[in-house]
Design a protein around this motif. Structure first.
Motif, PDB file in Angstrom:
ATOM      1  N   PRO A  27       0.795  -1.238   0.000  1.00 42.86           N
ATOM      2  CA  PRO A  27       0.000   0.000   0.000  1.00 42.86           C
ATOM      3  C   PRO A  27       0.821   1.279   0.000  1.00 42.86           C
ATOM      4  N   GLN A  28       1.991   1.252   0.626  1.00 40.55           N
ATOM      5  CA  GLN A  28       2.796   2.465   0.715  1.00 40.55           C
ATOM      6  C   GLN A  28       3.227   2.957  -0.664  1.00 40.55           C
ATOM      7  N   ALA A  29       3.539   2.011  -1.566  1.00 37.95           N
ATOM      8  CA  ALA A  29       3.924   2.393  -2.928  1.00 37.95           C
ATOM      9  C   ALA A  29       2.735   3.028  -3.653  1.00 37.95           C
ATOM     10  N   ILE A  30       1.544   2.472  -3.432  1.00 39.21           N
ATOM     11  CA  ILE A  30       0.328   3.035  -4.026  1.00 39.21           C
ATOM     12  C   ILE A  30       0.119   4.475  -3.556  1.00 39.21           C
ATOM     13  N   HIS A  31       0.312   4.712  -2.259  1.00 38.85           N
ATOM     14  CA  HIS A  31       0.142   6.057  -1.707  1.00 38.85           C
ATOM     15  C   HIS A  31       1.124   7.031  -2.357  1.00 38.85           C
ATOM     16  N   PHE A  32       2.350   6.579  -2.528  1.00 44.79           N
ATOM     17  CA  PHE A  32       3.379   7.427  -3.134  1.00 44.79           C
ATOM     18  C   PHE A  32       3.016   7.768  -4.572  1.00 44.79           C
ATOM     19  N   ILE A  33       2.595   6.758  -5.334  1.00 44.66           N
ATOM     20  CA  ILE A  33       2.213   6.964  -6.736  1.00 44.66           C
ATOM     21  C   ILE A  33       1.009   7.905  -6.827  1.00 44.66           C
ATOM     22  N   THR A  34       0.070   7.747  -5.892  1.00 44.14           N
ATOM     23  CA  THR A  34      -1.116   8.602  -5.874  1.00 44.14           C
ATOM     24  C   THR A  34      -0.741  10.060  -5.608  1.00 44.14           C
ATOM     25  N   ALA A  35       0.219  10.259  -4.714  1.00 44.11           N
ATOM     26  CA  ALA A  35       0.665  11.626  -4.415  1.00 44.11           C
ATOM     27  C   ALA A  35       1.219  12.304  -5.658  1.00 44.11           C
ATOM     28  N   LEU A  36       1.825  11.519  -6.550  1.00 43.20           N
ATOM     29  CA  LEU A  36       2.372  12.067  -7.791  1.00 43.20           C
ATOM     30  C   LEU A  36       1.323  12.175  -8.897  1.00 43.20           C
ATOM     31  N   LYS A  37       0.074  11.783  -8.589  1.00 43.38           N
ATOM     32  CA  LYS A  37      -1.025  11.798  -9.555  1.00 43.38           C
ATOM     33  C   LYS A  37      -0.772  10.849 -10.731  1.00 43.38           C
ATOM     34  N   LYS A  38      -0.116   9.736 -10.433  1.00 45.16           N
ATOM     35  CA  LYS A  38       0.183   8.757 -11.473  1.00 45.16           C
ATOM     36  C   LYS A  38      -0.414   7.392 -11.138  1.00 45.16           C
ATOM     37  N   GLN A  39      -1.487   7.403 -10.340  1.00 42.90           N
ATOM     38  CA  GLN A  39      -2.078   6.139  -9.906  1.00 42.90           C
ATOM     39  C   GLN A  39      -2.615   5.297 -11.058  1.00 42.90           C
ATOM     40  N   VAL A  40      -2.932   5.954 -12.179  1.00 39.72           N
ATOM     41  CA  VAL A  40      -3.434   5.204 -13.332  1.00 39.72           C
ATOM     42  C   VAL A  40      -2.382   4.216 -13.840  1.00 39.72           C
ATOM     43  N   LYS A  41      -1.103   4.505 -13.588  1.00 41.94           N
ATOM     44  CA  LYS A  41      -0.023   3.629 -14.038  1.00 41.94           C
ATOM     45  C   LYS A  41      -0.019   2.299 -13.277  1.00 41.94           C
ATOM     46  N   ALA A  42      -0.670   2.272 -12.123  1.00 39.11           N
ATOM     47  CA  ALA A  42      -0.712   1.040 -11.331  1.00 39.11           C
ATOM     48  C   ALA A  42      -1.797   0.089 -11.811  1.00 39.11           C
ATOM     49  N   ILE A  43      -2.743   0.597 -12.594  1.00 36.91           N
ATOM     50  CA  ILE A  43      -3.866  -0.233 -13.042  1.00 36.91           C
ATOM     51  C   ILE A  43      -3.416  -1.435 -13.866  1.00 36.91           C
ATOM     52  N   PRO A  44      -2.519  -1.263 -14.865  1.00 40.84           N
ATOM     53  CA  PRO A  44      -2.065  -2.432 -15.626  1.00 40.84           C
ATOM     54  C   PRO A  44      -1.405  -3.501 -14.762  1.00 40.84           C
ATOM     55  N   ILE A  45      -0.711  -3.072 -13.709  1.00 42.37           N
ATOM     56  CA  ILE A  45      -0.054  -4.037 -12.821  1.00 42.37           C
ATOM     57  C   ILE A  45      -1.087  -4.924 -12.145  1.00 42.37           C
ATOM     58  N   LEU A  46      -2.172  -4.321 -11.639  1.00 39.58           N
ATOM     59  CA  LEU A  46      -3.209  -5.094 -10.956  1.00 39.58           C
ATOM     60  C   LEU A  46      -4.008  -5.946 -11.940  1.00 39.58           C
ATOM     61  N   ILE A  47      -4.253  -5.441 -13.146  1.00 37.61           N
ATOM     62  CA  ILE A  47      -4.966  -6.234 -14.151  1.00 37.61           C
ATOM     63  C   ILE A  47      -4.164  -7.476 -14.522  1.00 37.61           C
ATOM     64  N   CYS A  48      -2.868  -7.294 -14.735  1.00 40.01           N
ATOM     65  CA  CYS A  48      -1.992  -8.448 -15.039  1.00 40.01           C
ATOM     66  C   CYS A  48      -1.975  -9.435 -13.873  1.00 40.01           C
TER      67      CYS A  48
END
Length: 272
Positions: free
Chosen positions: A123-144
């Protein structure tokens, strides 16, 4: 992201129910119950999330917040294995005493301790990515991860490994998700070498504790099952002192927790 994570955490039960029956979903559910409690220990990152957003919002400099993508995971990595090891020893005895009909789920719990470890660090990595407004980049990781989870569950159940195979798939997928999210987060401020060294630091205490647990499980055989469990937990605690001492010297987290407990105890005594 929350929707995809919900699918990822529930797809194994859907496949178990569809392929081998709801009885095995019941056996598997005791491990899910255990996971729900352990998942609360990922709160290091969750509690720090508002502060992360506040700090980044001032100057929008990654250097100001990169510690939030490293320190919480490191603390989890060094403190959580001891608890997971205790669960490994205690859960078989506890289930046989309290939920004897769920004994077939014991091994699934023990396997899913791997899943619990890596999920607590994600979760901590998700929070960091969200702070940068790049959370959409995590979607492909979860779909895979969802696709691989479905394929892995299907294959291992077909091979006859049942809920234990599903537990192994969940553990491997959690590891891959953690690596994917953490790598993407750290790519914003760290070199490839620094990322590799970070993962080595995270995995080392887990491997150390895993080896220690397996050695104790294999060699410690006493006549009384209760004494055996207590003795294993005691030896595990002693064996974990070096890694706990290391993380305390590095972050002072254990001393802080002990100080808080001490202060709360003193306040309660004064009120009485």
């Amino acid at each position: 992201l929350g929707f995809l994570d919900g699918i990822l955490t529930s797809v194994d039960r859907i496949i178990i129910g569809k392929m081998i029956g709801v009885t095995f979903v019941g056996f598997y559910s005791v491990s899910i119950m255990t996971k729900s409690y352990i998942s609360q220990l990922s709160s290091f990152g969750t509690v720090l999330f508002p502060r992360l957003m506040q700090v980044y919002g001032k100057n929008e400099k990654i250097d100001d917040i990169k510690k939030y993508a490293i320190i919480p995971q490191t603390i989890n990595a060094y403190t959580l294995p001891l608890l997971l090891g205790v669960i490994f020893f205690v859960s078989p005895l506890l289930i046989r005493l309290v939920l004897p009909k769920f004994v077939p789920g014991i091994l699934a719990i023990q396997i899913l301790l791997i899943d619990m470890f890596f999920r607590s660090c994600s979760p901590q990595a998700i929070h960091f990515i969200t702070a940068l407004k790049k959370q959409v980049k995590a979607i492909p990781i979860l779909i895979c991860a969802i696709i691989l989870n479905i394929i892995g569950d299907f294959c291992l159940i077909k091979m006859g490994h049942g809920i234990y195979g599903v537990a192994w798939v969940a553990s491997v997928i959690s590891f891959l998700v953690f690596v994917g999210l953490q790598t993407y987060a750290m790519m914003h401020f760290a070199t490839f070498k620094e990322i590799v060294l970070f993962f080595m630091e995270i995995i080392t205490p887990f491997i150390y504790t895993l080896v220690l647990v397996l050695l104790l499980e294999f060699y410690i055989k006493l006549p009384n099952v209760y004494v055996t469990v207590i003795f294993k937990c005691l030896l595990l605690g002693i064996g974990s002192l070096p890694i706990l001492n290391y993380i305390n010297r590095k972050t002072n987290v254990i001393s802080l927790v002990l100080d808080i407990v001490k202060e709360n105890t003193i306040l309660k005594l004064k009120r009485k």
